[in-house]
Design an enzyme around this catalytic site. Structure first.
Site, PDB file in Angstrom:
ATOM      1  N   LEU A   1      -1.763   4.288  12.066  1.00 38.50           N
ATOM      2  CA  LEU A   1      -2.814   5.154  11.535  1.00 38.50           C
ATOM      3  C   LEU A   1      -3.699   4.334  10.622  1.00 38.50           C
ATOM      4  O   LEU A   1      -3.311   3.946   9.528  1.00 38.50           O
ATOM      5  CB  LEU A   1      -2.221   6.353  10.791  1.00 38.50           C
ATOM      6  CG  LEU A   1      -3.067   7.625  10.898  1.00 38.50           C
ATOM      7  CD1 LEU A   1      -3.262   8.037  12.345  1.00 38.50           C
ATOM      8  CD2 LEU A   1      -2.457   8.752  10.093  1.00 38.50           C
ATOM      9  N   ASP A   2      -4.886   4.062  11.123  1.00 35.82           N
ATOM     10  CA  ASP A   2      -5.844   3.228  10.390  1.00 35.82           C
ATOM     11  C   ASP A   2      -6.837   4.096   9.645  1.00 35.82           C
ATOM     12  O   ASP A   2      -7.250   5.129  10.147  1.00 35.82           O
ATOM     13  CB  ASP A   2      -6.593   2.334  11.382  1.00 35.82           C
ATOM     14  CG  ASP A   2      -7.734   1.599  10.712  1.00 35.82           C
ATOM     15  OD1 ASP A   2      -8.892   1.995  10.937  1.00 35.82           O
ATOM     16  OD2 ASP A   2      -7.454   0.726   9.890  1.00 35.82           O
TER      17      ASP A   2
ATOM     18  N   ASP B   1       0.858  -1.196   0.000  1.00 34.36           N
ATOM     19  CA  ASP B   1       0.000   0.000   0.000  1.00 34.36           C
ATOM     20  C   ASP B   1       0.891   1.242   0.000  1.00 34.36           C
ATOM     21  O   ASP B   1       1.936   1.257   0.648  1.00 34.36           O
ATOM     22  CB  ASP B   1      -0.880   0.060   1.262  1.00 34.36           C
ATOM     23  CG  ASP B   1      -1.782  -1.172   1.418  1.00 34.36           C
ATOM     24  OD1 ASP B   1      -2.125  -1.515   2.561  1.00 34.36           O
ATOM     25  OD2 ASP B   1      -2.093  -1.778   0.385  1.00 34.36           O
TER      26      ASP B   1
ATOM     27  N   ASP C   1      -1.351  -0.653  14.572  1.00 36.27           N
ATOM     28  CA  ASP C   1      -1.634   0.007  13.296  1.00 36.27           C
ATOM     29  C   ASP C   1      -1.600   1.489  13.629  1.00 36.27           C
ATOM     30  O   ASP C   1      -2.583   2.041  14.128  1.00 36.27           O
ATOM     31  CB  ASP C   1      -3.008  -0.400  12.742  1.00 36.27           C
ATOM     32  CG  ASP C   1      -3.297   0.269  11.387  1.00 36.27           C
ATOM     33  OD1 ASP C   1      -4.319  -0.063  10.765  1.00 36.27           O
ATOM     34  OD2 ASP C   1      -2.485   1.130  10.962  1.00 36.27           O
TER      35      ASP C   1
ATOM     36  N   GLU D   1      -4.985  -5.124  13.541  1.00 38.43           N
ATOM     37  CA  GLU D   1      -6.296  -4.503  13.284  1.00 38.43           C
ATOM     38  C   GLU D   1      -7.410  -5.295  13.990  1.00 38.43           C
ATOM     39  O   GLU D   1      -8.161  -4.761  14.784  1.00 38.43           O
ATOM     40  CB  GLU D   1      -6.565  -4.380  11.783  1.00 38.43           C
ATOM     41  CG  GLU D   1      -5.707  -3.299  11.120  1.00 38.43           C
ATOM     42  CD  GLU D   1      -5.814  -3.245   9.609  1.00 38.43           C
ATOM     43  OE1 GLU D   1      -5.728  -2.133   9.053  1.00 38.43           O
ATOM     44  OE2 GLU D   1      -5.962  -4.316   8.973  1.00 38.43           O
TER      45      GLU D   1
ATOM     46  N   ASP E   1       0.892   8.223   7.948  1.00 35.74           N
ATOM     47  CA  ASP E   1       1.165   6.827   8.341  1.00 35.74           C
ATOM     48  C   ASP E   1       2.579   6.734   8.906  1.00 35.74           C
ATOM     49  O   ASP E   1       2.815   6.180   9.984  1.00 35.74           O
ATOM     50  CB  ASP E   1       1.104   5.903   7.101  1.00 35.74           C
ATOM     51  CG  ASP E   1      -0.294   5.506   6.673  1.00 35.74           C
ATOM     52  OD1 ASP E   1      -0.503   5.334   5.453  1.00 35.74           O
ATOM     53  OD2 ASP E   1      -1.146   5.358   7.552  1.00 35.74           O
TER      54      ASP E   1
ATOM     55  N   GLU F   1       2.106  -2.138  11.174  1.00 38.07           N
ATOM     56  CA  GLU F   1       1.683  -2.235   9.784  1.00 38.07           C
ATOM     57  C   GLU F   1       2.730  -1.611   8.875  1.00 38.07           C
ATOM     58  O   GLU F   1       2.898  -1.993   7.718  1.00 38.07           O
ATOM     59  CB  GLU F   1       0.354  -1.518   9.554  1.00 38.07           C
ATOM     60  CG  GLU F   1      -0.105  -1.587   8.109  1.00 38.07           C
ATOM     61  CD  GLU F   1      -1.401  -0.836   7.827  1.00 38.07           C
ATOM     62  OE1 GLU F   1      -1.959  -1.055   6.741  1.00 38.07           O
ATOM     63  OE2 GLU F   1      -1.833  -0.050   8.682  1.00 38.07           O
ATOM     64  N   GLU F   2       3.447  -0.629   9.407  1.00 41.35           N
ATOM     65  CA  GLU F   2       4.402   0.125   8.578  1.00 41.35           C
ATOM     66  C   GLU F   2       5.806  -0.473   8.593  1.00 41.35           C
ATOM     67  O   GLU F   2       6.745   0.139   8.069  1.00 41.35           O
ATOM     68  CB  GLU F   2       4.431   1.588   9.043  1.00 41.35           C
ATOM     69  CG  GLU F   2       3.080   2.272   9.070  1.00 41.35           C
ATOM     70  CD  GLU F   2       2.306   2.191   7.766  1.00 41.35           C
ATOM     71  OE1 GLU F   2       1.057   2.156   7.810  1.00 41.35           O
ATOM     72  OE2 GLU F   2       2.961   2.110   6.698  1.00 41.35           O
TER      73      GLU F   2
HETATM   74  P1  FBP Z   1      -5.340   0.781   6.530  1.00 37.66           P
HETATM   75  O1  FBP Z   1      -4.912   0.427   7.875  1.00 37.66           O
HETATM   76  O2  FBP Z   1      -4.299   0.596   5.511  1.00 37.66           O
HETATM   77  O3  FBP Z   1      -6.005   2.080   6.465  1.00 37.66           O
HETATM   78  O4  FBP Z   1      -6.481  -0.322   6.034  1.00 37.66           O
HETATM   79  C1  FBP Z   1      -7.526  -0.653   6.719  1.00 37.66           C
HETATM   80  C2  FBP Z   1      -8.802   0.042   6.240  1.00 37.66           C
HETATM   81  O5  FBP Z   1      -8.561   1.330   5.756  1.00 37.66           O
HETATM   82  C3  FBP Z   1      -9.842   0.081   7.346  1.00 37.66           C
HETATM   83  O6  FBP Z   1      -9.698   1.161   8.194  1.00 37.66           O
HETATM   84  C4  FBP Z   1     -11.134   0.177   6.570  1.00 37.66           C
HETATM   85  O7  FBP Z   1     -12.225  -0.337   7.264  1.00 37.66           O
HETATM   86  C5  FBP Z   1     -10.828  -0.632   5.318  1.00 37.66           C
HETATM   87  O8  FBP Z   1      -9.397  -0.727   5.215  1.00 37.66           O
HETATM   88  C6  FBP Z   1     -11.365   0.056   4.107  1.00 37.66           C
HETATM   89  O9  FBP Z   1     -11.135  -0.793   3.029  1.00 37.66           O
HETATM   90  P2  FBP Z   1     -11.943  -0.553   1.652  1.00 37.66           P
HETATM   91  O10 FBP Z   1     -11.471   0.765   1.136  1.00 37.66           O
HETATM   92  O11 FBP Z   1     -11.542  -1.723   0.811  1.00 37.66           O
HETATM   93  O12 FBP Z   1     -13.386  -0.561   2.004  1.00 37.66           O
END
Ligand code: FBP
Length: 335
Positions: A128-129, A78, A126, A285, A84, A107-108
């Site tokens: 920054l989610d 990603d 994680d 996560e 992040d 995650e990073e």
């Molecule tokens: P990140 O940690 O890379 O942000 O990925 C997780 C995430 O962004 C979740 O927060 C979110 O629920 C999901 O992926 C969104 O995925 P999509 O865009 O496929 O719906």
């Protein structure tokens, strides 16, 4: 008006109690922790401190060139957002300085980070989610899981210290950077939520003993790739629509989870053609939110078993994720 009629200053608006500060709450509840020696308390304080710095940066990201991609990619390929990378630096630095954490899974970071100290704890985070929402000013979050190391302190970190099942978590939590910033965590004795008061620079208890309603009318799923959902998932989503449930999907796991925690609801990220093992990562996560959900009376599954029972084989392994109100998740699993 005689003195007796005057409202007491204590009970008047000007002296309203702002609640229990996080530090105080951690101290008051320290004896709940298994191995209560202050280390876990300090670790939670280190996470809270780093989250305040990240909160400050997130709030002014558009003014200090912190928006957009970094031009680098993380382990999953990603694109890493600048925030992040910044959040990863802030949490890693705070936990390294604190000295309670011997190893960190992020995650990073491709592999775990050995923090070379006598720490008794291992963190999976994680930083920054909700990366896809960073630049558009939509709520994002931080997710963390805390484990005790299994190998003796002072010896090299081993796989048994890192690849621990969610049921071995001693604490877990998330930070939600939303209209207000909240820190929600559990140490296995219920779930408590704290709201950040930026003018005092402190978190205060605002949501004591959080319970997830057993039922709800909200379903959270990205239906974009639904053509490749399994039949049971499609049937359950049709059941939600036939039951006139409301669809709510922010696209930030922490924000969707938090809403469903308060109002009742179910969040689903199933296996898809693009992500046959699901998209979300088990260790930083799903495990934390599964622990919090169960501590609040909810349920978390991969469709076949409790998330917390899954024995991880790889740092960045993915899993389908069904989490939320007990009766709703059990209904979804019944399909
Ligand atoms: P990140 O940690 O890379 O942000 O990925 C997780 C995430 O962004 C979740 O927060 C979110 O629920 C999901 O992926 C969104 O995925 P999509 O865009 O496929 O719906």
């Amino acid at each position: 008006m005689n003195k007796a009629q005057l409202p007491s200053i204590e009970s008047s608006r000007i002296a309203h109690s702002i609640g229990t500060a996080l530090d105080r709450f951690i101290k008051n509840n320290q004896d709940q922790f298994a191995f209560a020696s202050g280390e876990l308390s300090q670790l939670l304080r280190d996470i809270a401190l780093a989250s305040k710095v990240v909160n400050r940066e997130v709030n002014k990201a558009g003014l200090i060139d912190l928006m957009g991609a970094m031009g680098t990619q993380n382990t999953a390929g990603d694109d890493q957002q600048k925030l992040d990378v910044l959040a990863n630096i802030r949490f890693t630095r705070a936990l390294a300085k604190g000295g309670e954490v011997c190893a960190l899974v992020s995650e990073e970071a491709e592999s775990y980070v050995d923090l070379n100290n006598e720490g008794r704890y291992v963190i999976a985070i994680d930083p920054l989610d909700g990366s896809s929402n960073i630049d558009v000013n939509v709520s994002i979050g931080t997710i963390f899981s805390v484990y005790r190391r299994k190998s003796p302190v002072g010896t090299p970190i081993q796989e048994i210290d890192i690849l621990q099942a969610g049921s071995d978590q001693v604490a877990a939590g998330y930070v939600l950077y939303g209209s207000s910033t909240m820190l929600v965590y559990t140490t296995g004795h219920g779930v408590n939520g704290f709201t950040y008061e930026p003018t005092l620079g402190e978190y205060f208890l605002s949501h004591p003993n959080m319970r997830m309603p057993a039922d709800g009318k909200i379903f959270s799923v990205n239906e974009g790739p639904s053509n490749s959902f399994s039949k049971p998932v499609k049937d359950y989503l049709q059941f939600c629509k036939d039951s006139h449930y409301t669809a709510r999907y922010i696209g930030s796991l922490v924000a969707d989870f938090h809403r469903n925690m308060l109002k009742g609801g179910i969040y689903i990220y199933p296996a898809t053609a693009k992500d046959p093992a699901g998209k979300l990562r088990l260790m930083y996560e799903c495990n934390a939110l599964a622990f919090i959900a169960e501590q609040a009376g909810g349920v978390a599954s991969d469709g076949a078993q409790r998330i917390l029972e899954i024995k991880p084989e790889r740092l960045h392994q993915r899993t389908p994720f069904y989490v939320g109100s007990k009766n709703m998740v059990e209904k979804a699993l019944s399909f």
